[in-house]
Motif scaffolding. Sequence first.
Motif, mmCIF file in Angstrom:
data_model
loop_
_atom_site.group_PDB
_atom_site.id
_atom_site.type_symbol
_atom_site.label_atom_id
_atom_site.label_comp_id
_atom_site.label_asym_id
_atom_site.label_seq_id
_atom_site.Cartn_x
_atom_site.Cartn_y
_atom_site.Cartn_z
ATOM 1 N N SER A 331 0.833 -1.197 0.000
ATOM 2 C CA SER A 331 0.000 0.000 0.000
ATOM 3 C C SER A 331 0.873 1.255 0.000
ATOM 4 O O SER A 331 0.421 2.338 -0.344
ATOM 5 C CB SER A 331 -0.915 -0.017 1.225
ATOM 6 N N LYS A 332 2.140 1.085 0.412
ATOM 7 C CA LYS A 332 3.043 2.231 0.420
ATOM 8 C C LYS A 332 3.497 2.558 -1.003
ATOM 9 O O LYS A 332 3.459 1.703 -1.891
ATOM 10 C CB LYS A 332 4.260 1.930 1.301
ATOM 11 N N GLU A 333 3.934 3.806 -1.163
ATOM 12 C CA GLU A 333 4.208 4.246 -2.532
ATOM 13 C C GLU A 333 5.574 3.834 -3.052
ATOM 14 O O GLU A 333 5.695 3.207 -4.093
ATOM 15 C CB GLU A 333 4.070 5.759 -2.595
ATOM 16 N N THR A 334 6.625 4.139 -2.283
ATOM 17 C CA THR A 334 7.962 3.860 -2.809
ATOM 18 C C THR A 334 8.438 2.486 -2.360
ATOM 19 O O THR A 334 7.969 1.944 -1.360
ATOM 20 C CB THR A 334 8.980 4.899 -2.305
ATOM 21 N N ALA A 335 9.380 1.964 -3.150
ATOM 22 C CA ALA A 335 9.948 0.651 -2.838
ATOM 23 C C ALA A 335 10.532 0.672 -1.431
ATOM 24 O O ALA A 335 10.416 -0.286 -0.669
ATOM 25 C CB ALA A 335 11.033 0.310 -3.852
ATOM 26 N N PHE A 336 11.140 1.790 -1.094
ATOM 27 C CA PHE A 336 11.796 1.893 0.201
ATOM 28 C C PHE A 336 10.779 1.774 1.334
ATOM 29 O O PHE A 336 10.975 1.027 2.294
ATOM 30 C CB PHE A 336 12.547 3.218 0.266
ATOM 31 N N ASP A 337 9.671 2.500 1.201
ATOM 32 C CA ASP A 337 8.650 2.458 2.253
ATOM 33 C C ASP A 337 7.966 1.099 2.325
ATOM 34 O O ASP A 337 7.564 0.643 3.394
ATOM 35 C CB ASP A 337 7.604 3.547 2.018
ATOM 36 N N GLN A 338 7.836 0.456 1.158
ATOM 37 C CA GLN A 338 7.174 -0.845 1.155
ATOM 38 C C GLN A 338 7.944 -1.858 1.981
ATOM 39 O O GLN A 338 7.379 -2.743 2.591
ATOM 40 C CB GLN A 338 7.040 -1.356 -0.286
ATOM 41 N N LEU A 339 9.262 -1.698 1.973
ATOM 42 C CA LEU A 339 10.099 -2.678 2.656
ATOM 43 C C LEU A 339 10.439 -2.275 4.086
ATOM 44 O O LEU A 339 10.926 -3.083 4.850
ATOM 45 C CB LEU A 339 11.402 -2.884 1.866
ATOM 46 N N TYR A 340 10.184 -1.031 4.421
ATOM 47 C CA TYR A 340 10.625 -0.536 5.716
ATOM 48 C C TYR A 340 9.896 -1.246 6.860
ATOM 49 O O TYR A 340 8.690 -1.442 6.820
ATOM 50 C CB TYR A 340 10.377 0.969 5.790
ATOM 51 N N ILE A 341 10.646 -1.644 7.871
ATOM 52 C CA ILE A 341 10.044 -2.245 9.061
ATOM 53 C C ILE A 341 10.324 -1.322 10.235
ATOM 54 O O ILE A 341 11.470 -0.947 10.482
ATOM 55 C CB ILE A 341 10.619 -3.648 9.332
ATOM 56 N N GLU A 342 9.279 -0.989 10.937
ATOM 57 C CA GLU A 342 9.395 -0.102 12.089
ATOM 58 C C GLU A 342 10.200 -0.800 13.199
ATOM 59 O O GLU A 342 9.766 -1.821 13.741
ATOM 60 C CB GLU A 342 7.972 0.229 12.559
ATOM 61 N N PRO A 343 11.386 -0.279 13.530
ATOM 62 C CA PRO A 343 12.274 -1.019 14.442
ATOM 63 C C PRO A 343 11.695 -1.282 15.829
ATOM 64 O O PRO A 343 11.821 -2.381 16.340
ATOM 65 C CB PRO A 343 13.517 -0.136 14.542
ATOM 66 N N THR A 344 11.046 -0.270 16.435
ATOM 67 C CA THR A 344 10.567 -0.506 17.805
ATOM 68 C C THR A 344 9.537 -1.628 17.825
ATOM 69 O O THR A 344 9.577 -2.516 18.677
ATOM 70 C CB THR A 344 9.945 0.768 18.403
ATOM 71 N N LEU A 345 8.643 -1.596 16.851
ATOM 72 C CA LEU A 345 7.640 -2.647 16.752
ATOM 73 C C LEU A 345 8.321 -3.997 16.558
ATOM 74 O O LEU A 345 8.017 -4.987 17.229
ATOM 75 C CB LEU A 345 6.717 -2.345 15.561
ATOM 76 N N PHE A 346 9.298 -3.994 15.641
ATOM 77 C CA PHE A 346 9.989 -5.224 15.288
ATOM 78 C C PHE A 346 10.698 -5.829 16.498
ATOM 79 O O PHE A 346 10.437 -6.967 16.889
ATOM 80 C CB PHE A 346 10.985 -4.919 14.167
ATOM 81 N N TYR A 347 11.553 -5.010 17.122
ATOM 82 C CA TYR A 347 12.317 -5.559 18.237
ATOM 83 C C TYR A 347 11.407 -5.891 19.406
ATOM 84 O O TYR A 347 11.603 -6.905 20.090
ATOM 85 C CB TYR A 347 13.417 -4.582 18.665
ATOM 86 N N GLY A 348 10.421 -5.043 19.634
ATOM 87 C CA GLY A 348 9.490 -5.297 20.731
ATOM 88 C C GLY A 348 8.809 -6.633 20.544
ATOM 89 O O GLY A 348 8.787 -7.480 21.450
ATOM 90 N N LEU A 349 8.291 -6.839 19.344
ATOM 91 C CA LEU A 349 7.519 -8.042 19.108
ATOM 92 C C LEU A 349 8.385 -9.294 19.125
ATOM 93 O O LEU A 349 8.039 -10.288 19.766
ATOM 94 C CB LEU A 349 6.785 -7.913 17.774
ATOM 95 N N ILE A 350 9.529 -9.246 18.435
ATOM 96 C CA ILE A 350 10.328 -10.488 18.422
ATOM 97 C C ILE A 350 10.896 -10.768 19.810
ATOM 98 O O ILE A 350 10.959 -11.911 20.230
ATOM 99 C CB ILE A 350 11.457 -10.490 17.359
ATOM 100 N N GLY A 351 11.257 -9.683 20.524
ATOM 101 C CA GLY A 351 11.748 -9.893 21.882
ATOM 102 C C GLY A 351 10.664 -10.524 22.735
ATOM 103 O O GLY A 351 10.890 -11.510 23.447
ATOM 104 N N GLY A 352 9.459 -9.975 22.643
ATOM 105 C CA GLY A 352 8.345 -10.470 23.445
ATOM 106 C C GLY A 352 8.031 -11.923 23.141
ATOM 107 O O GLY A 352 7.920 -12.754 24.052
ATOM 108 N N VAL A 353 7.921 -12.227 21.856
ATOM 109 C CA VAL A 353 7.556 -13.591 21.466
ATOM 110 C C VAL A 353 8.630 -14.579 21.905
ATOM 111 O O VAL A 353 8.334 -15.644 22.454
ATOM 112 C CB VAL A 353 7.332 -13.666 19.938
#
Lengths: 449, 179
Positions: A331-353
């Motif tokens: 849904s994002k416009e640029t290739a860069f945004d399409q691939l971008y992963i929000e770090p806090t969400l990412f680390y928070g979630l993988i750490g939690g799981v």
Amino acid sequence: MSSNNIKNVKELVNSLWKWTVDRLERTTIVVFKFTVPKQYVSPFGYLGTLTAIVFAILGVSGAFLMFYYRPDVELAFLSVQEIQEKVPFGYIMRNIHYHASNLMVLLAVLHLYYQYFSGRYKIKNEVLWVTGVILGVLTVLEAYTGYNLIMNQRALLAVNIGMGLTYSAPLLGPTIAPIFLGGGLFDLIIRFYALHVFILPLIMLLLAVVHFPRALVIDFPIISAVVGVIFISAGLFPAELGIRFDLTRGVVEVPEWYLTAIYAFLRAGTERFTAGALLPLLFVILFLIVPFVDRSKKLSWRDRPFFTALGVASIALVAITTVWGFYVDFSKETAFDQLYIEPTLFYGLIGGVTLSSFYVTYFYLSRQKRGQRPPPTRPIVLSSRASAVLMTTLLILVAGAVAGTFYTYSINLPNHSMFYLGVAFILFGLLLHIYRHTISVEERQKGAK
Amino acid sequence: MPPRRLLLRGVLTAALVAVVSPFVHVIDFFYRREAEGVKRQKIANMRDLTPGGFIYFSYPQTGDPKIDNDPFRQFVLIMTEDGQLRVYSRVCVHLWCLPSYIQTRRQLICPCHGSIYREEDGVAIEGPAAYQSYPTNALPMGKIEVDGNGDIWMVGVDGRIGYGREWHNIKPDELVRRV
Ligand code: FES
């Protein structure tokens, strides 16, 4: 031919066989004890042998692909395209190679975890375990160098990440990276080719000699099924050619599934060397040292809550990052945004799981009381007649599947063809199993009399 | 160990070291030194350039089109508005696409994911390359020499192609020498 003649031929073959076996006594091959099980045994126990068999399939199909493949920056992609589109049977050869490679990585991972949870790294198996972990790493490197040889966008993405993280390695990075890169992409592809077809497989073979336990289980029904799985997955997910690498066009690419975990970290902005080398290395080191840390005499996963929980947590971490690496937000416009992963969400979630899976497993296992083992299930025993009927039915089904294979191949639907062939192999494995079951039942009855 | 045995061992070890020592040069086999930019190659003359002008070229040039066309050998020579000379590797430090010099914007712009590099020092100011950590957020630069005839020579590369340049340490002007 008279029966006398037949007898003579039989004798000749027998004595030839005996002669050969006698001479083999002088070779190293007798060190291995090949066991062909007379009845079903769980394939989890010999996933390693299955991995080796898939490795052999890769060796053969890969060697044939070398007949057409050209390790050259400009020609590589075109030659793969030629194999895929023009060379007769090339499509199938390439799919066998590609899907066998995926299966080999998968089997190796399953093998690792099965051995881990059943504590097989103990009981004097430390050398087997360590060589196995190294073999696992080499398997991934082998797969990595392989898919880069196609020189499509996906390959270039992987090469770029690989080179980038090698360069950023502390101390030796800038010295090592040019060894792979040479004078540019035109050198790199030949070097990767040499690694892929010779250097890495050679090291793997040598290590495998050390890694093989002395008793090897060769279970033909399961092997047949494994071959079937290769063909079925090739039929369902035909290997794609991708887009030829083009340095003027941005494409959103995702690497092969065994690397998406690393990719997820990169996309969340983790520094290249950390994401691509340090974290995987920590992971590998964890496995390498496990036999030297876990000194208890207990083997079962139930009795080792800490290490079981560690294993479960590592699976959780690998699973979540692997899946995340695949996810692209279109849904994002640029290739860069399409691939971008929000770090806090990412680390928070993988750490939690990861942590929660560790704690849940740990507390569950350390609180539980050992229940009674379930009584062994009675094995199914087929009567001779029932097996005959079953086997005939299976034969008809195999014939049907093979007919389907030929037919779809003739009308140029190679992926359907591979699917049918996969089904045929699995049915054949079943047939083989019933055959051996019947024989062993008959023998037991004979013995009882 | 008796001293005599020790001596023999020592002699043997020394001899062994002596015969294998020439193999230290084996390491050279793995590198293509010429690609690391040790060659002195003429790329243009001052007369060929006006402010805002630029020339694409390949370095080090071999005459073999396959090698010369390799992305890792693509460079651009730029003359900035105020007459400064700059040479940049054309391999984007993000994912190796080939940025072009856009004269009107006086920037290098990558066609793939839109990284934008400043013409004065090759540092990415926008796009994915700009988010990469130092030193992987700047294009490697060519070291050049301008001689009395106005000939411009490329003599080496600062930074690692496809990776980045430690632009805090060496300023772009230090890479241009008048001889
Ligand atoms: S390759 Fe240049 S921005 Fe991605």
